[in-house]
Write an enzyme that holds these catalytic residues in place. Structure first.
Site, PDB file in Angstrom:
ATOM      1  N   LYS A 182     -15.963 -54.473  22.567  1.00 10.71           N
ATOM      2  CA  LYS A 182     -16.736 -54.771  21.366  1.00 10.71           C
ATOM      3  C   LYS A 182     -17.875 -53.587  21.245  1.00 10.71           C
ATOM      4  O   LYS A 182     -17.885 -53.108  20.043  1.00 10.71           O
ATOM      5  CB  LYS A 182     -17.765 -56.032  21.695  1.00 10.71           C
ATOM      6  CG  LYS A 182     -18.939 -56.203  21.057  1.00 10.71           C
ATOM      7  CD  LYS A 182     -19.939 -57.345  21.235  1.00 10.71           C
ATOM      8  CE  LYS A 182     -20.748 -57.047  22.393  1.00 10.71           C
ATOM      9  NZ  LYS A 182     -22.093 -56.352  22.093  1.00 10.71           N
ATOM     10  N   CYS A 239     -35.594 -57.932  20.844  1.00  9.92           N
ATOM     11  CA  CYS A 239     -34.431 -58.896  21.074  1.00  9.92           C
ATOM     12  C   CYS A 239     -34.554 -59.395  22.522  1.00  9.92           C
ATOM     13  O   CYS A 239     -35.678 -59.231  23.066  1.00  9.92           O
ATOM     14  CB  CYS A 239     -33.025 -58.169  21.090  1.00  9.92           C
ATOM     15  SG  CYS A 239     -32.897 -56.964  22.212  1.00  9.92           S
ATOM     16  N   ARG A 270     -20.169 -64.220  20.971  1.00 10.06           N
ATOM     17  CA  ARG A 270     -20.648 -62.712  20.134  1.00 10.06           C
ATOM     18  C   ARG A 270     -19.893 -61.560  21.061  1.00 10.06           C
ATOM     19  O   ARG A 270     -19.633 -60.608  20.669  1.00 10.06           O
ATOM     20  CB  ARG A 270     -22.165 -62.401  20.676  1.00 10.06           C
ATOM     21  CG  ARG A 270     -23.008 -63.237  19.807  1.00 10.06           C
ATOM     22  CD  ARG A 270     -24.488 -62.740  19.740  1.00 10.06           C
ATOM     23  NE  ARG A 270     -24.322 -61.024  19.941  1.00 10.06           N
ATOM     24  CZ  ARG A 270     -25.200 -60.392  20.930  1.00 10.06           C
ATOM     25  NH1 ARG A 270     -26.023 -61.252  21.579  1.00 10.06           N
ATOM     26  NH2 ARG A 270     -24.814 -59.137  20.996  1.00 10.06           N
ATOM     27  N   ARG A 314     -36.446 -52.933  22.718  1.00  9.04           N
ATOM     28  CA  ARG A 314     -35.476 -51.974  22.194  1.00  9.04           C
ATOM     29  C   ARG A 314     -35.574 -51.067  20.855  1.00  9.04           C
ATOM     30  O   ARG A 314     -35.057 -51.535  19.738  1.00  9.04           O
ATOM     31  CB  ARG A 314     -34.103 -52.919  22.193  1.00  9.04           C
ATOM     32  CG  ARG A 314     -33.633 -53.446  23.296  1.00  9.04           C
ATOM     33  CD  ARG A 314     -32.395 -54.423  23.019  1.00  9.04           C
ATOM     34  NE  ARG A 314     -31.025 -53.430  23.166  1.00  9.04           N
ATOM     35  CZ  ARG A 314     -30.112 -53.963  22.993  1.00  9.04           C
ATOM     36  NH1 ARG A 314     -29.866 -55.310  23.015  1.00  9.04           N
ATOM     37  NH2 ARG A 314     -28.828 -53.125  23.023  1.00  9.04           N
TER      38      ARG A 314
HETATM   39  C1  UD1 Z   1     -25.856 -50.107  23.999  1.00  9.28           C
HETATM   40  C2  UD1 Z   1     -24.881 -51.370  24.098  1.00  9.28           C
HETATM   41  C3  UD1 Z   1     -25.213 -52.658  25.176  1.00  9.28           C
HETATM   42  C4  UD1 Z   1     -26.042 -51.624  26.564  1.00  9.28           C
HETATM   43  C5  UD1 Z   1     -26.919 -50.436  26.283  1.00  9.28           C
HETATM   44  C6  UD1 Z   1     -27.058 -49.891  27.555  1.00  9.28           C
HETATM   45  C7  UD1 Z   1     -23.848 -51.497  22.054  1.00  9.28           C
HETATM   46  C8  UD1 Z   1     -23.756 -52.143  20.834  1.00  9.28           C
HETATM   47  N1  UD1 Z   1     -24.909 -52.054  22.915  1.00  9.28           N
HETATM   48  O1  UD1 Z   1     -26.969 -50.700  23.459  1.00  9.28           O
HETATM   49  O2  UD1 Z   1     -24.631 -53.404  25.302  1.00  9.28           O
HETATM   50  O3  UD1 Z   1     -26.722 -52.765  27.180  1.00  9.28           O
HETATM   51  O4  UD1 Z   1     -26.170 -49.800  25.343  1.00  9.28           O
HETATM   52  O5  UD1 Z   1     -25.842 -49.322  28.144  1.00  9.28           O
HETATM   53  O6  UD1 Z   1     -23.129 -50.387  22.396  1.00  9.28           O
HETATM   54  N2  UD1 Z   1     -34.212 -46.791  23.752  1.00  9.28           N
HETATM   55  C9  UD1 Z   1     -35.682 -46.176  23.326  1.00  9.28           C
HETATM   56  N3  UD1 Z   1     -35.494 -45.756  21.826  1.00  9.28           N
HETATM   57  C10 UD1 Z   1     -34.452 -45.602  21.098  1.00  9.28           C
HETATM   58  C11 UD1 Z   1     -33.146 -46.113  21.835  1.00  9.28           C
HETATM   59  C12 UD1 Z   1     -33.048 -46.590  22.782  1.00  9.28           C
HETATM   60  O7  UD1 Z   1     -36.494 -46.357  23.813  1.00  9.28           O
HETATM   61  O8  UD1 Z   1     -34.362 -44.996  19.814  1.00  9.28           O
HETATM   62  C13 UD1 Z   1     -34.225 -47.408  25.009  1.00  9.28           C
HETATM   63  C14 UD1 Z   1     -33.780 -49.005  24.961  1.00  9.28           C
HETATM   64  O9  UD1 Z   1     -34.875 -49.761  24.887  1.00  9.28           O
HETATM   65  C15 UD1 Z   1     -33.264 -48.923  26.491  1.00  9.28           C
HETATM   66  C16 UD1 Z   1     -32.860 -47.429  26.633  1.00  9.28           C
HETATM   67  O10 UD1 Z   1     -33.282 -46.710  25.825  1.00  9.28           O
HETATM   68  O11 UD1 Z   1     -34.327 -49.161  27.310  1.00  9.28           O
HETATM   69  C17 UD1 Z   1     -31.148 -47.620  26.458  1.00  9.28           C
HETATM   70  O12 UD1 Z   1     -30.754 -48.120  25.239  1.00  9.28           O
HETATM   71  P1  UD1 Z   1     -29.463 -47.880  24.461  1.00  9.28           P
HETATM   72  O13 UD1 Z   1     -28.591 -47.063  25.236  1.00  9.28           O
HETATM   73  O14 UD1 Z   1     -29.926 -47.082  23.289  1.00  9.28           O
HETATM   74  O15 UD1 Z   1     -28.750 -49.070  24.248  1.00  9.28           O
HETATM   75  P2  UD1 Z   1     -28.092 -49.692  23.047  1.00  9.28           P
HETATM   76  O16 UD1 Z   1     -27.304 -48.537  22.313  1.00  9.28           O
HETATM   77  O17 UD1 Z   1     -28.974 -50.681  22.034  1.00  9.28           O
END
Ligand code: UD1
Length: 423
Positions: free
Chosen positions: A22, A120, A402, A125
């Site tokens: 996914k 969420c 999902r 996030r």
């Molecule tokens: C993706 C995955 C999710 C997984 C996560 C971590 C998808 C659709 N979802 O989520 O299933 O749990 O990776 O492996 O691929 N952060 C910030 N600022 C940002 C972006 C992220 O502070 O702009 C923080 C987040 O809050 C979190 C960490 O960075 O603490 C990692 O998040 P991220 O790797 O971006 O997760 P997603 O891409 O949302």
């Protein structure tokens, strides 16, 4: 609302086919916006999140052709007549990954409006790192009326983006912006997750120039345009790990067809220490317990190649019946222990404090009505229920839909007593 009813205690035996990931499929679908030619994705999982992304892309004007037979897991997307590059609140609020259309829309159309995803269940996030990277590539970004309003009237320009923290979605958005930017972009401290690699490989198949794929430094030389391609989606490593936990907790023996060890090294190592082998076969991976009682071990979630946060809840379920204690530390998301009180309702002994939880293994779990608030928490309850004595009813099944394709069907085929109850 549908519920899932499980009567636990049956060791799983047989074969389970692994679906496409996914978390790879969602950015890959968004990548179709980068070209006016057709992108065909094969090995696509049929899930609620995929349907949400299809809906969003169709709203944007992407022509989507689904297969005529349900056995054909492919989808063709052609973005040759985008209407307005706007991702509305109604769709984005259902699925955070909708934010992945931001960079492709901006790179191709010079402007994009995407609703801010908001919080969420597993934490705040933020998407600040996505936005900062796009600004470094020359985008003008304004946040107003609940929307990210981005513009780059003269196109994006390559830059050196250094992520202060590893972000999967941030790396994906930046990569999709950089492939059509003028000049070279370097992404340092890039996420190395298999889903990021899959996206990069698909972009290369579409004509992008990317090197360093699989490392934490990506070099992207922008090209004028991308063309169509056909790309098979990488197997879902979290589905592999989830089924491995289900097999291990029931003391079963199952072959996960299509599973690849390289996708789950950290998980397989942890399972090995706990007394579960995951070995390669010609068709995939064979999972079985090597000792009567599992051993409690400590794990800490980390970006890939570390132990994935998306496997934390399922591993905790496994540890509830292990011998001894296990300390599970969550370092990626701040609010990801919502399965703890539900597992405790099934007889588990878990104390969560801050980012860590101590699990003291019990000899057995017992079935109970339970409920969860996110995808992986829900499936951890399925894992626990498969080993629990008696009946468990899991509410809010839509979380499972999902992220898990034909979950009950795959488990029933291995002997599990699991059924969906409507209403
Ligand atoms: C993706 C995955 C999710 C997984 C996560 C971590 C998808 C659709 N979802 O989520 O299933 O749990 O990776 O492996 O691929 N952060 C910030 N600022 C940002 C972006 C992220 O502070 O702009 C923080 C987040 O809050 C979190 C960490 O960075 O603490 C990692 O998040 P991220 O790797 O971006 O997760 P997603 O891409 O949302």
């Amino acid at each position: 609302m549908d519920r899932i009813r499980i009567v636990g205690g049956v060791p799983l035996r047989g074969r389970i086919p692994v679906s496409g990931a996914k978390n790879a499929a969602l950015p890959l679908m968004a990548a179709s916006l980068l070209s006016d030619e057709t992108l065909t994705l094969t090995n696509l999982p049929r899930l609620a999140d995929i349907a949400s992304m299809e809906h969003l892309l169709a709203e944007l004007g992407v022509h989507i052709s689904s297969p005529t037979s349900s056995a054909d897991a492919s989808l063709s997307l052609r973005a040759n007549s985008i209407k307005e590059p706007i991702a509305p609140y109604d769709i984005v609020r259902k699925m955070r990954a909708s934010v992945l259309v931001l960079a492709p829309l901006l790179a191709r159309y010079g402007r994009a409006q995407v609703s801010l995803p908001g919080g969420c269940a597993i934490g705040t996030r933020p998407i600040d790192l996505h936005l900062r990277a796009l600004q470094q590539l020359g985008a003008e970004i304004e946040l107003s009326e609940g929307y990210i309003k981005a513009r780059c009237p003269h196109g994006l320009i390559g830059a050196h983006v250094v992520f202060p923290k590893v972000t999967v979605g941030g790396t994906e958005n930046t990569l999709m912006a950089a492939v059509l930017a003028k000049g070279e972009t370097v992404i340092s401290n890039a996420a190395r997750e298999p889903e990021v690699i899959d996206l990069a490989q698909c972009l290369v198949a579409m004509g992008a120039d990317i090197s360093g794929i699989g490392s934490d430094t990506l070099h992207v030389r922008g090209v004028e345009r991308l063309h169509g391609a056909t790309h098979p989606i990488v197997p879902d490593r979290i589905e592999i790990g989830t089924f491995a936990a289900a097999v291990a907790i029931t003391g079963g023996d199952v072959e996960l067809v299509g599973g690849r060890r390289g996708l789950i090294d950290a998980v397989a190592d942890a399972f090995g220490q706990a007394g579960v082998t995951i070995e390669e076969t010609t068709d995939g991976l064979r999972v079985r317990r090597t000792q009567d009682r599992l051993t409690g071990i400590d794990v800490m979630t980390e970006p890939f190649p570390g132990f994935p946060t998306d496997m934390q809840a399922q591993f905790m379920a496994l540890m509830t019946i292990a011998d001894g204690a296990s300390m599970i530390t969550e370092t990626i998301f701040e609010n990801r222990f919502m399965h703890v009180p539900e597992l405790c309702r099934m007889g588990a002994q878990i104390n969560a404090h801050g980012a860590s939880a101590i699990v003291r293994g019990v000899s057995k779990l017992s079935g109970a009505p339970v409920m969860a608030t996110d995808l992986r928490a829900s499936v951890s309850l399925v894992v626990a229920a498969l080993a629990a004595q008696g009946e468990t009813v899991i509410n809010r099944v839509y979380h499972l839909d999902r992220g898990y394709e034909r979950l009950e069907e795959k488990l029933v085929a291995c002997g599990a007593q699991i059924e969906r109850v409507s209403g």
